[in-house]
Each structure stands twice: as structure tokens, then as C-alpha cells.
Design a protein around this motif. Structure first.
Motif, PDB file in Angstrom:
ATOM      1  N   GLY A   1       9.881  -6.638  -7.760  1.00  0.00           N
ATOM      2  CA  GLY A   1       9.041  -5.746  -6.434  1.00  0.00           C
ATOM      3  C   GLY A   1      10.552  -4.654  -6.209  1.00  0.00           C
ATOM      4  O   GLY A   1      11.574  -4.836  -7.179  1.00  0.00           O
ATOM      5  N   ARG A   2       9.895  -3.325  -5.470  1.00  0.00           N
ATOM      6  CA  ARG A   2      10.882  -2.641  -5.732  1.00  0.00           C
ATOM      7  C   ARG A   2      12.372  -2.420  -4.921  1.00  0.00           C
ATOM      8  O   ARG A   2      12.799  -3.611  -3.793  1.00  0.00           O
ATOM      9  CB  ARG A   2      10.762  -1.004  -5.357  1.00  0.00           C
ATOM     10  N   SER A   3      13.229  -2.322  -4.817  1.00  0.00           N
ATOM     11  CA  SER A   3      14.681  -2.252  -4.451  1.00  0.00           C
ATOM     12  C   SER A   3      15.034  -0.802  -4.099  1.00  0.00           C
ATOM     13  O   SER A   3      16.165  -0.475  -4.359  1.00  0.00           O
ATOM     14  CB  SER A   3      15.353  -2.868  -5.795  1.00  0.00           C
TER      15      SER A   3
ATOM     16  N   LYS B   1       7.163   4.409 -11.538  1.00  0.00           N
ATOM     17  CA  LYS B   1       6.223   5.092 -10.919  1.00  0.00           C
ATOM     18  C   LYS B   1       6.430   5.825  -9.614  1.00  0.00           C
ATOM     19  O   LYS B   1       5.854   7.121  -9.409  1.00  0.00           O
ATOM     20  CB  LYS B   1       4.456   3.887 -10.416  1.00  0.00           C
ATOM     21  N   LYS B   2       7.167   5.255  -9.140  1.00  0.00           N
ATOM     22  CA  LYS B   2       7.908   5.498  -7.397  1.00  0.00           C
ATOM     23  C   LYS B   2       8.742   6.681  -7.371  1.00  0.00           C
ATOM     24  O   LYS B   2       8.575   6.786  -6.811  1.00  0.00           O
ATOM     25  CB  LYS B   2       8.012   4.508  -6.384  1.00  0.00           C
ATOM     26  N   GLY B   3       9.450   6.438  -7.827  1.00  0.00           N
ATOM     27  CA  GLY B   3      10.609   7.168  -8.710  1.00  0.00           C
ATOM     28  C   GLY B   3      10.390   8.663  -8.918  1.00  0.00           C
ATOM     29  O   GLY B   3      10.765   9.380  -8.496  1.00  0.00           O
TER      30      GLY B   3
ATOM     31  N   LEU C   1       1.298  13.158  -1.669  1.00  0.00           N
ATOM     32  CA  LEU C   1       1.404  11.823  -0.058  1.00  0.00           C
ATOM     33  C   LEU C   1       0.854  10.600  -0.942  1.00  0.00           C
ATOM     34  O   LEU C   1      -0.011  10.971  -1.663  1.00  0.00           O
ATOM     35  CB  LEU C   1      -0.025  12.411   1.024  1.00  0.00           C
ATOM     36  N   HIS C   2       1.285   9.862   0.160  1.00  0.00           N
ATOM     37  CA  HIS C   2       1.227   8.404  -0.291  1.00  0.00           C
ATOM     38  C   HIS C   2      -0.374   7.403   0.139  1.00  0.00           C
ATOM     39  O   HIS C   2       0.029   7.969   1.552  1.00  0.00           O
ATOM     40  CB  HIS C   2       2.328   7.829   0.871  1.00  0.00           C
ATOM     41  N   SER C   3      -1.012   8.165  -0.711  1.00  0.00           N
ATOM     42  CA  SER C   3      -2.596   8.256  -0.293  1.00  0.00           C
ATOM     43  C   SER C   3      -3.526   8.035  -1.472  1.00  0.00           C
ATOM     44  O   SER C   3      -3.238   8.686  -2.604  1.00  0.00           O
ATOM     45  CB  SER C   3      -2.956   9.549   0.734  1.00  0.00           C
TER      46      SER C   3
ATOM     47  N   GLY D   1      -4.769  -1.512   2.311  1.00  0.00           N
ATOM     48  CA  GLY D   1      -5.390  -1.637   2.272  1.00  0.00           C
ATOM     49  C   GLY D   1      -6.466   0.197   0.496  1.00  0.00           C
ATOM     50  O   GLY D   1      -7.434   0.266   0.262  1.00  0.00           O
ATOM     51  N   LYS D   2      -5.515   1.266   0.551  1.00  0.00           N
ATOM     52  CA  LYS D   2      -5.828   1.923   0.073  1.00  0.00           C
ATOM     53  C   LYS D   2      -5.870   1.783  -1.171  1.00  0.00           C
ATOM     54  O   LYS D   2      -6.887   2.301  -1.528  1.00  0.00           O
ATOM     55  CB  LYS D   2      -3.685   2.764  -0.219  1.00  0.00           C
ATOM     56  N   THR D   3      -5.704   1.014  -2.320  1.00  0.00           N
ATOM     57  CA  THR D   3      -6.288   0.988  -3.665  1.00  0.00           C
ATOM     58  C   THR D   3      -7.936  -0.007  -3.185  1.00  0.00           C
ATOM     59  O   THR D   3      -8.457   0.801  -3.941  1.00  0.00           O
ATOM     60  CB  THR D   3      -5.449   0.260  -4.390  1.00  0.00           C
TER      61      THR D   3
ATOM     62  N   ASP E   1      -5.783   5.871  -6.699  1.00  0.00           N
ATOM     63  CA  ASP E   1      -5.149   4.867  -6.001  1.00  0.00           C
ATOM     64  C   ASP E   1      -4.115   5.461  -5.238  1.00  0.00           C
ATOM     65  O   ASP E   1      -4.083   4.496  -3.788  1.00  0.00           O
ATOM     66  CB  ASP E   1      -5.383   3.565  -6.404  1.00  0.00           C
ATOM     67  N   ASP E   2      -3.187   6.117  -4.495  1.00  0.00           N
ATOM     68  CA  ASP E   2      -1.766   5.424  -4.303  1.00  0.00           C
ATOM     69  C   ASP E   2      -0.648   7.614  -4.232  1.00  0.00           C
ATOM     70  O   ASP E   2      -0.561   7.672  -3.125  1.00  0.00           O
ATOM     71  CB  ASP E   2      -1.380   4.817  -5.361  1.00  0.00           C
ATOM     72  N   GLU E   3      -0.904   8.538  -4.647  1.00  0.00           N
ATOM     73  CA  GLU E   3      -0.421   9.388  -5.197  1.00  0.00           C
ATOM     74  C   GLU E   3      -1.237  10.543  -4.880  1.00  0.00           C
ATOM     75  O   GLU E   3      -1.574  10.773  -5.615  1.00  0.00           O
ATOM     76  CB  GLU E   3       0.591   9.114  -5.940  1.00  0.00           C
TER      77      GLU E   3
ATOM     78  N   CYS F   1      -4.085   3.714 -11.773  1.00  0.00           N
ATOM     79  CA  CYS F   1      -4.124   2.500 -10.754  1.00  0.00           C
ATOM     80  C   CYS F   1      -3.253   1.639 -10.852  1.00  0.00           C
ATOM     81  O   CYS F   1      -2.798   0.586 -11.588  1.00  0.00           O
ATOM     82  CB  CYS F   1      -5.475   1.718 -10.240  1.00  0.00           C
ATOM     83  N   TYR F   2      -2.462   1.398  -9.372  1.00  0.00           N
ATOM     84  CA  TYR F   2      -1.959   0.129  -9.886  1.00  0.00           C
ATOM     85  C   TYR F   2      -2.278  -0.941  -8.336  1.00  0.00           C
ATOM     86  O   TYR F   2      -1.483  -0.738  -7.374  1.00  0.00           O
ATOM     87  CB  TYR F   2      -0.571   0.326  -9.030  1.00  0.00           C
ATOM     88  N   ALA F   3      -3.386  -1.805  -9.113  1.00  0.00           N
ATOM     89  CA  ALA F   3      -3.088  -2.428  -7.656  1.00  0.00           C
ATOM     90  C   ALA F   3      -3.122  -4.174  -7.973  1.00  0.00           C
ATOM     91  O   ALA F   3      -2.182  -4.743  -8.457  1.00  0.00           O
ATOM     92  CB  ALA F   3      -4.889  -2.911  -8.255  1.00  0.00           C
ATOM     93  N   LYS F   4      -2.791  -4.668  -6.180  1.00  0.00           N
ATOM     94  CA  LYS F   4      -2.874  -5.789  -5.983  1.00  0.00           C
ATOM     95  C   LYS F   4      -3.874  -6.752  -6.690  1.00  0.00           C
ATOM     96  O   LYS F   4      -4.764  -6.611  -6.098  1.00  0.00           O
ATOM     97  CB  LYS F   4      -2.020  -6.130  -4.589  1.00  0.00           C
ATOM     98  N   CYS F   5      -2.892  -8.137  -6.953  1.00  0.00           N
ATOM     99  CA  CYS F   5      -3.702  -9.067  -7.411  1.00  0.00           C
ATOM    100  C   CYS F   5      -4.005 -10.186  -6.586  1.00  0.00           C
ATOM    101  O   CYS F   5      -4.817 -11.888  -7.274  1.00  0.00           O
ATOM    102  CB  CYS F   5      -3.454  -9.221  -8.701  1.00  0.00           C
TER     103      CYS F   5
ATOM    104  N   THR G   1       1.932  -9.537  -7.217  1.00  0.00           N
ATOM    105  CA  THR G   1       1.269  -9.591  -8.707  1.00  0.00           C
ATOM    106  C   THR G   1      -0.021  -8.496  -8.502  1.00  0.00           C
ATOM    107  O   THR G   1      -0.434  -7.876  -7.771  1.00  0.00           O
ATOM    108  CB  THR G   1       0.300 -11.282  -8.840  1.00  0.00           C
ATOM    109  N   ARG G   2       0.885  -7.689  -9.612  1.00  0.00           N
ATOM    110  CA  ARG G   2       0.162  -6.190  -9.953  1.00  0.00           C
ATOM    111  C   ARG G   2      -0.431  -6.496 -11.123  1.00  0.00           C
ATOM    112  O   ARG G   2      -0.539  -7.030 -12.051  1.00  0.00           O
ATOM    113  CB  ARG G   2       1.246  -5.406  -9.702  1.00  0.00           C
ATOM    114  N   ALA G   3      -1.619  -5.548 -11.025  1.00  0.00           N
ATOM    115  CA  ALA G   3      -1.903  -4.866 -12.370  1.00  0.00           C
ATOM    116  C   ALA G   3      -2.303  -3.014 -12.330  1.00  0.00           C
ATOM    117  O   ALA G   3      -2.611  -2.612 -11.306  1.00  0.00           O
ATOM    118  CB  ALA G   3      -3.771  -5.306 -12.321  1.00  0.00           C
TER     119      ALA G   3
HETATM  120  C1  LIG Z   1       4.041   0.612  -5.702  1.00  0.00           C
HETATM  121  C2  LIG Z   1       3.952   0.337  -4.807  1.00  0.00           C
HETATM  122  O1  LIG Z   1       2.610   0.716  -3.995  1.00  0.00           O
HETATM  123  P1  LIG Z   1       2.053   0.427  -3.002  1.00  0.00           P
HETATM  124  O2  LIG Z   1       2.576  -0.654  -2.622  1.00  0.00           O
HETATM  125  O3  LIG Z   1       1.797   1.309  -2.469  1.00  0.00           O
HETATM  126  O4  LIG Z   1       0.073   0.135  -4.323  1.00  0.00           O
HETATM  127  C3  LIG Z   1       4.649  -0.301  -4.241  1.00  0.00           C
HETATM  128  O5  LIG Z   1       5.467  -0.485  -3.226  1.00  0.00           O
HETATM  129  O6  LIG Z   1       5.782  -1.250  -5.064  1.00  0.00           O
END
Ligand SMILES: C=C(OP(=O)(O)O)C(=O)O
Ligand SMILES: Nc1ncnc2c1ncn2[C@@H]1O[C@H](COP(=O)(O)OP(=O)(O)O)[C@@H](O)[C@H]1O
Ligand SMILES: [Ca+2]
Ligand SMILES: [Mn+2]
Length: 659
Positions: free
Chosen positions: A175-177, A320-322, A339-341, A361-363, A376-378, A393-397, A441-443
Motif C-alpha cells: 500500500g502507499r506510504s 499513480k497517486k504521486g 478531485l479524488h472522485s 466505492g468510487k471504483t 474511477d478515481d481522479e 482504473c485501479y480496482a480493489k480485488c 489486492t488490486r487490478a
Molecule cells: C490507489 C489508491 O486509491 P483508491 O483506494 O482510492 O482507489 C490508493 O489509495 O492507493
């Protein structure tokens, strides 16, 4: 057949005559025999025929010099390599490495450039260190297929899943730091930025940045090969940003290929100098003896130099978030709100934004089979409407199911990167419930993998703003309508609740407040973004809603997570306008306007107290959460939102009231 056989004969006495297999081929040869002969003279040539260079994606190292390549094309490639060499330049030696296109072993003079390129090799070249004698092999904007091969060849933990996705491990960091994210304090941006308590920007000086930059550049140049991605951010053509990502892993290159906007070959041709460069040396740690370093990880942003350096974390989301943080600086300076949306659009052109912290639940909710996905995010909200910043897109799995999230499920195919998932050793089928590596976990997939993606990813001004909160306390209503002042209050608060590590037996939810639903990514003071949001909402007449995607029927441990089907019904009613027509009642303490009925949702859950068995516990929990909101908002009580002191007063009064 008979005529061919008749022509075959042996003559002379000195051995056998060569058989002429092409002899006598006539139209009456049976079809099976008519396969064209191989063009190649030998195996090497055969293999070389297998691969060809597309006209617009030249392979420097593979194109022989003078082999019909137009001069201008060669010159363009030289300039491109020169630009990459400049990006990788050591600051202390004031020179870029010798850069060569393609994998080690493919070095050819035609594609070498940088310091001491073959035109300039002089005595100076001999005098510098060994590192200048070494080529830096650049794998430039490789395709997903090429990146798969690179990953499988060189990166342990790379596998192809049963549906064709590339499974990877992000290493120790999953995850991010945020505590290792530093921003350089320099005169060009210092006064614009948010510093101090609550700010995500941990201050760093210019000198230390250069120390870390040098560390990253030296590390990257020491490798056999580096990956370079030249891509874009922002689908609004007038505000498009050119980014270059230099990384050590095929995983990182494929991730960014998917997440940023992919240039066409023509756009790549005149890419020129990037507006911003990421040096991802995440496989290599920072040096703890370096000033400011508190761990082996550091993610450093320098707005003046337009650079970001990553040391000590391989988690790809950091890039991505940087870049999102960068946009949170650049865009508001142009009057555009970042916007984070998530964002989607109905067939009639009605746009909705989905705000929320991670996991709210954004994604999931912006990916809606009945609507066009913008992103899905920005996003950016400017004078002409909305635009997605990203190309993927960066979806939680975790817990992903085909039934509940069919479009995301189907997007996990060839080209998609799946991070830190667990799969069956033999079938390579992913077990989406397995949290062995991480819960996160992410896709990561290109947005076109969602069938109803809106390309280009832009849309008109939003009609609805949906503020998502995953309220693990279970006291916020599943949906409520917000006044403008309430919208600002909740936007600045940025509430969600997470459930602390279940392994410790902790069942108590923890409230999280993150300004603008993304405090980790904003660069300026939250009220700056809030003022822009208020102005745009008023100007374009958007309606805002607060949607609880978290618990119902009690807090975490007693109640259960809101059924996704109910949340989807609520969202549908917002989109189609029916919810606006509902009859509302006001809740105590939070003063939220809750609809009496929503199609597809049992009415008894709409007022949370009705879904709790223990009414006293409900009231107690509600008051507790209200207190947490109030405590958090104290941080903003002294700030004005925009130039409007009247609105500021209204915002302060729009939060929960306890007596
Ligand atoms: C990419 C991220 O954003 P999100 O969880 O909002 O999809 C993250 O927090 O690392
Ligand atoms: N009622 C619900 N609404 C939205 N998401 C839900 C709901 N119930 C469970 N979920 C799950 O919660 C997660 C939401 O995560 P995601 O959409 O990736 O959040 P974000 O994009 O905001 O970080 C998904 O794993 C989704 O399946
Ligand atoms: Ca162009
Ligand atoms: Mn998301």
C-alpha cells in the motif's frame, strides 16, 4: 501427381543429382501441397521475420543504420534518446548516460546517445568514471505483450493468470506510504502549499532532494535495463500534461501504461520534453543517514524541478497517486478543480461524481453497466465540464465476484496487472477471497477494458455529487440529501470509518477524516478546493448526496455491510432524478435529509435507528461519531472558504449539533 513424377529422373554417374522440388509444379497439384515456401534462408532469418517494426514505433536498436530509414526519422530517434539521457543525467557529473534502445545485447552504434555519444567521444569521455562507460539500455514505451515477456523473464513473482492477466508482487509494501511522502520547500511553490498540522506535505529541502535524486539516478543507471514510459495525464486536450516514468520493473511500466493516457504513435513522435518525470528506484532504499529520512522509504516531489523520486517502495500506486498530487497543484492554479472522485455519465448526458476515501466505492459504483464510465478515481472540473486525469482504473480485488461486479471481473484479462493476489498453482485461477499477501489486492487495467467506457474520457458539468462514506459505526443513513453548506462541511471533513486489524481481535471501528476525501493527495489548503467546489456547484446547479456504503443494522461486529444491490438501487434513484422527488425527513444531530422511500431498498433501513435492535446503543454511537466530526472540524474553524464569510459561517453550522 503423375506428371511431376514423370519428370523426376536421375542422370549422370557422379552421385545423385539435386532434386528440383519446384519442378513441374502445375495447377493440378493437390491443395495440401501448395503451402508457400518459407522465405528465410536460415533459422536466424526466420526468427527475424517473426518480428517487424510498425512504421510509427521504430525500434532504434533493431533498425540497421542506413537500411532505408529516412534521415529525419533517425534524427528524431536520436533526439528522443538524447532526451532520455538528459532525464537520467547525474547531477554531480552533469552528464547523461550513454543510452541505447532495446535490451542489453542489442547495442548498436546507431541508437547510442548521451554523453560521449559516438560523435563527441573525446578525452573527457575517457576521464570520467566507469559508470559513463556503461550503456543504459532503455526499453521505451513497450507494449503489454513485451512487458509481459520482460516481467516473466526477469521478475520473480510474475505469472500469467487463467484469464491472461499478469500477476505480480509489489514487494514488502502493499500500500502507499503517506508518512514517507515529502515535498520540497522552494520559492516557486512554497507559499501556495499547505504545510504543518494535518498537511500531507512533509517538508524537505532542495539539497536533500538532490541527494535522493542522485541515489535514484545512479541506481537506475547501474541496471542492465530501465523502462521508460512517455504518456499523458488529463483527457482535456488544453490541460494535458506530459509525463515520463523511468522505472526498474516491467510491472511498473505496464502499470503506468494502463493507468496513464496512452499516446498514439503520432503523439509520441512529437512528445518532446516531458512536463514531469518520475524516477522510480523503489527497489533501492533511501539512505537513513540522509537528512530527513525516517525510514528506508521516501517519495519526494519537487515542483520546481518537476520531478518525483521514489526510493524504498515498489508499490505502484505510489506513482499513480504521486502524479495525482502534482495535478492537485497544477490544475487549481489554472482555475480547474482536481478531485479524488469517480465519474460516470448517463445516456442522456447526466454526469455524476463519486467522492470518497479508499474503499468507499468510487471504483465499484462508477463502474455501472447502465452508464458510461468517464473514470474511477481522479478528475478535473473546469469551465467546460469534467475530464478524467487517467487512462485506466485501479480496482480493489478483495472479495471480487462476477455476479456483483461483472465489468471489473471481465476486465481482468490479458494486459491487466493484478497485484498481490493469490492463485491456484496449477489452474492459475485467482482466489479473490485470499488475503494471504495483503487485503489490498488490486487490478490495474486500461479504461477501454470496461465495455461502456466513455472515450475520450470527458463529460459536461456534473448534475449529481455523491459523497461516499463507509460508515462502520452504522449510524449514517444509507442516503441523504445535502444542502450546499452540508456538502462543504462533509467535503472538508472527508469522513469514512475503517475496521482495525481483525487479527488483533479489535472490532471497534476507527473514524478517519481526510480533507477533500483525499488529504494525502492535496497540495494546497483544503479550503482552497472547497471554495472552488462551492463556486462550481452553485454555478452549475449540482445536487449533493451523502451515501453510506458501510454498515447497517448496527456497528461493525453487530450489523452488516450495506448490500451492494441496495447501494446500486440508491445510486440509480439519484441518477434518474426520482430521489430528488422523494419525501424527506430530517435526522437528529446530523440534520441530514433522508428520503422516506427508495425503489429497490427496504424502507426500514433508510432510517438507521429503525435497523438497530438496541436503540440506546444507536443514540450513543451516533453521538460519539458526531463528537469525532466536531473534534476534527476544529482544525478548520479558523479558515474562511473562499472570500465568502457568510458561506463559511453556514458551513461551520452545517455539521452535527450536540447539546
Ligand atoms: C490507489 C489508491 O486509491 P483508491 O483506494 O482510492 O482507489 C490508493 O489509495 O492507493
Ligand atoms: N454497498 C457497497 N457499496 C460499495 N462498495 C461495496 C459495498 N459493499 C461492499 N463493497 C465493496 O467495497 C469495496 C469498495 O472499493 P472501491 O470501489 O475500490 O473503493 P474506492 O474506489 O473508493 O477506493 C469493493 O471491494 C466493493 O466490492
Ligand atoms: Ca502532436
Ligand atoms: Mn478506487
Amino acid at each position: 501427381m503423375s506428371s511431376g513424377m514423370a519428370d523426376l529422373h536421375i542422370s549422370g554417374l557422379k552421385g545423385l543429382k539435386k532434386l528440383d522440388t519446384t519442378m513441374g509444379r502445375t495447377s493440378d497439384v493437390c491443395a495440401d501441397d501448395s503451402v508457400p515456401t518459407v522465405r528465410a534462408q536460415n533459422l536466424e532469418e526466420l526468427h527475424s521475420l517473426q518480428k517487424k517494426s510498425a512504421p510509427n514505433t521504430p525500434r532504434g536498436a533493431m533498425t540497421p543504420r542506413g537500411a532505408g530509414t529516412p534521415r529525419s526519422e533517425e534524427e528524431r530517434q536520436r533526439q528522443q534518446l538524447q532526451s532520455i539521457s538528459t532525464s537520467l543525467a547525474s547531477l554531480t557529473r552533469e552528464s547523461g548516460p550513454q543510452v541505447v534502445r532495446g535490451e542489453p545485447g542489442n547495442a548498436s552504434a546507431a541508437s547510442v546517445t548521451g554523453f560521449g555519444s559516438r560523435y563527441e567521444r573525446g578525452p573527457k569521455f575517457q576521464a570520467v568514471s566507469d559508470s559513463a562507460l556503461k550503456f543504459t539500455h532503455v526499453l521505451y514505451n513497450l507494449s503489454p505483450a513485451e512487458l509481459y515477456e520482460q516481467a516473466l523473464k526477469s521478475e520473480k513473482g510474475s505469472y500469467i493468470t487463467s484469464t491472461g492477466a499478469l500477476a505480480t508482487l509489489s514487494g514488502a509494501k502493499t500500500g502507499r506510504s503517506p508518512k514517507d511522502k515529502r515535498v520540497v520547500s522552494e520559492e516557486s511553490s512554497h507559499n501556495d502549499l499547505w504545510w504543518g498540522k494535518g498537511s500531507p506535505n512533509i517538508e524537505m529541502d532542495e539539497e536533500t532532494f538532490l541527494v535522493n535524486r542522485e541515489r535514484a539516478v545512479d541506481y537506475l543507471n547501474s541496471l542492465d535495463k530501465v523502462f521508460v514510459n512517455d504518456q499523458f495525464l488529463n483527457w482535456d486536450p488544453e490541460n494535458r500534461i506530459k509525463v515520463r516514468i523511468i522505472s526498474a520493473r516491467a510491472y511498473h511500466s505496464l502499470f503506468m501504461h494502463n493507468m496513464c493516457i496512452r499516446p498514439t504513435p503520432e503523439e509520441l513522435e512529437d512528445f518532446g520534453t516531458p512536463d514531469f518525470t518520475i524516477y522510480n528506484a523503489g527497489k533501492f532504499p533511501c539512505n537513513r543517514y540522509t537528512h530527513y529520512m525516517t525510514s528506508s522509504t521516501s517519495v519526494d516531489v519537487n515542483l520546481k524541478r518537476r520531478e518525483m523520486v521514489i526510493l524504498g517502495t515498489q508499490y505502484a500506486g505510489e506513482m499513480k497517486k504521486g502524479l495525482f498530487s502534482l495535478m492537485h497543484y497544477l490544475m487549481p492554479k489554472r482555475g480547474i478543480l482536481s478531485l479524488h472522485s469517480g465519474c460516470n455519465m448517463g445516456k442522456a448526458g447526466d454526469v455524476a461524481l463519486f467522492f470518497g476515501l479508499s474503499g468507499t466505492g468510487k471504483t465499484t459504483l462508477s463502474t455501472d453497466h447502465n452508464r458510461l464510465l468517464i473514470g474511477d478515481d481522479e478528475h478535473c472540473w473546469g469551465d467546460d465540464g469534467v475530464s478524467n486525469i487517467e487512462g485506466g482504473c485501479y480496482a480493489k480485488c478483495i472479495g471480487l465476484s462476477k455476479e456483483r461486479e461483472p465489468d471489473i471481473w471481465d476486465a481482468i484479462k490479458f494486459g491487466t496487472v493484478v497485484e498481490n493476489v493469490v492463485f491456484d498453482e496449477h489452474s492459475r485461477e485467482i482466489d479473490y477471497d485470499d488475503k494471504s499477501v495483503t487485503e489490498n489486492t488490486r487490478a490495474a487495467y486500461p479504461i477501454e477494458f470496461i465495455p461502456n467506457a466513455k472515450i475520450p474520457c470527458v463529460g459536461p458539468h456534473p448534475k449529481n455529487l455523491i459523497l461516499l462514506a463507509c460508515d462502520a459505526f452504522g449510524v449514517l443513513p444509507p442516503v441523504s440529501r445535502l444542502t450546499l453548506a452540508q456538502t462543504m462541511y462533509h467535503f472538508i471533513s472527508g469522513y469514512t470509518a475503517i475496521v482495525a486489524g481483525t487479527e488483533d481481535g479489535v472490532t471497534e471501528p476507527t473514524a478517519t477524516f481526510s480533507a477533500c476525501f483525499g488529504a494525502a493527495f492535496i497540495m494546497m489548503h483544503p479550503t482552497k478546493y472547497a471554495a472552488m467546489l462551492a463556486e462550481k456547484m452553485q454555478k452549475h446547479g449540482a445536487t449533493a448526496w451523502l451515501v453510506n456504503t458501510g454498515w447497517s443494522g448496527g456497528s461493525y461486529g453487530v450489523g452488516s455491510r450495506m448490500k451492494l444491490a441496495y447501494t446500486r438501487s440508491i445510486i440509480d434513484a439519484i441518477h434518474d432524478g426520482s430521489l430528488l422527488e422523494a419525501e424527506f425527513s430530517e435526522t437528529p444531530i446530523f440534520g441530514l435529509h433522508v428520503p422516506k422511500a427508495v425503489a429497490g431498498v427496504p424502507s426500514e433501513i433508510l432510517q438507521p435507528e429503525n435497523s438497530w435492535k438496541d436503540r440506546a446503543a444507536y443514540t450513543e454511537t451516533l453521538k460519539k461519531l458526531a463528537g469525532l466530526f466536531q473534534k476534527n472540524f476544529c482544525n478548520f474553524a479558523d479558515y474562511e472558504v473562499g472570500g465568502d464569510s457568510n458561506l463559511t459561517q453556514q458551513i461551520l453550522q452545517a455539521g452535527p449539533l450536540l447539546d
